[in-house]
Design an enzyme around this catalytic site. Structure first.
Site, short mmCIF file in Angstrom:
data_model
loop_
_atom_site.label_atom_id
_atom_site.label_comp_id
_atom_site.label_asym_id
_atom_site.label_seq_id
_atom_site.Cartn_x
_atom_site.Cartn_y
_atom_site.Cartn_z
CG LEU A 1 -1.92 -1.22 1.20
CD1 LEU A 1 -2.79 -1.20 2.44
CD2 LEU A 1 -2.76 -1.28 -0.07
CG HIS B 1 1.11 6.66 -2.23
ND1 HIS B 1 0.81 6.56 -0.89
CD2 HIS B 1 -0.05 6.92 -2.87
CE1 HIS B 1 -0.50 6.74 -0.73
NE2 HIS B 1 -1.04 6.97 -1.92
CG MET C 1 6.28 2.59 5.01
SD MET C 1 6.53 1.57 6.48
CE MET C 1 6.92 -0.01 5.76
CD GLU C 2 9.09 5.23 0.63
OE1 GLU C 2 8.20 5.01 -0.20
OE2 GLU C 2 8.82 5.66 1.78
CG ASP D 1 23.14 -13.24 0.83
OD1 ASP D 1 22.85 -14.46 0.91
OD2 ASP D 1 23.64 -12.73 -0.19
#
EC number: 4.6.1.17
Length: 172
Positions: free
Chosen positions: A90, A92, A128-129, A143
């Site tokens: 959700l 953008h 969120m970024e 990793d």
């Protein structure tokens, strides 16, 4: 056996702020930001990757088998910030103005402190970024060293600061 979706509706009691990504009948939805003004917004997030001192020394010396751990993680974090809307349903899609990912080896942890700063001029924030950048940078470090040490831990990913928008300034 697949579970049927719940038909329970969310309570209409006004006990606090409403969740902006939930519609009146409980469905997930993308928030309409078309009427919001474009303002400068900044978000900073951080997290830690904890490991043994020997593994940290391997990273710092540049002798990890997979190559430049910190450089690769930095680029992975930047790439992740730019693709957040593809990963978090959700969010953008945003034309980010600036993304920085800083990774500091810290012998006291021992491990690496990962910090991301994301900037945009737009109608919605970039928390969120920033969080995605930190998460993916931490995962990339994991990793690249997991073959050397299986007990590596990723901890403490959180929003440190947010500037701009209707809710103003936040600092953890």
């Amino acid at each position: 056996m697949a579970r049927k979706p719940s038909k329970t509706r969310p309570s209409k009691a006004k006990s606090g702020p409403a969740l902006t990504h939930i519609g009146a009948t409980g469905e997930a939805r993308m928030v309409d930001v078309s009427d919001k003004p474009a303002t400068e917004r900044l978000a900073v997030a951080e997290g830690r990757v904890l490991m043994t001192r020997a593994t940290l020394d391997l990273i710092v010396s540049g002798n990890a088998k997979k190559g430049d751990v910190l450089g690769t993680a930095r680029i992975a974090g930047i790439m992740a910030a730019k693709r957040t809307s593809e990963l978090i349903p959700l969010c953008h899609p945003l034309a980010l103005s600036k993304v920085t990912v800083d990774i500091e080896p810290d012998a006291k942890l021992p491990g690496c402190l990962v910090r991301a700063s994301v900037k945009v001029t737009g109608p919605t924030g970039v928390e969120m970024e920033a969080l995605t950048a930190v998460s993916v940078a931490c995962l990339t470090i994991y990793d690249m060293i997991k073959a050397v040490e299986r007990g590596v831990r990723i901890e403490g990913i959180h929003l440190v600061e947010k500037l701009g928008g209707k809710s103003g300034h936040y600092r953890a």
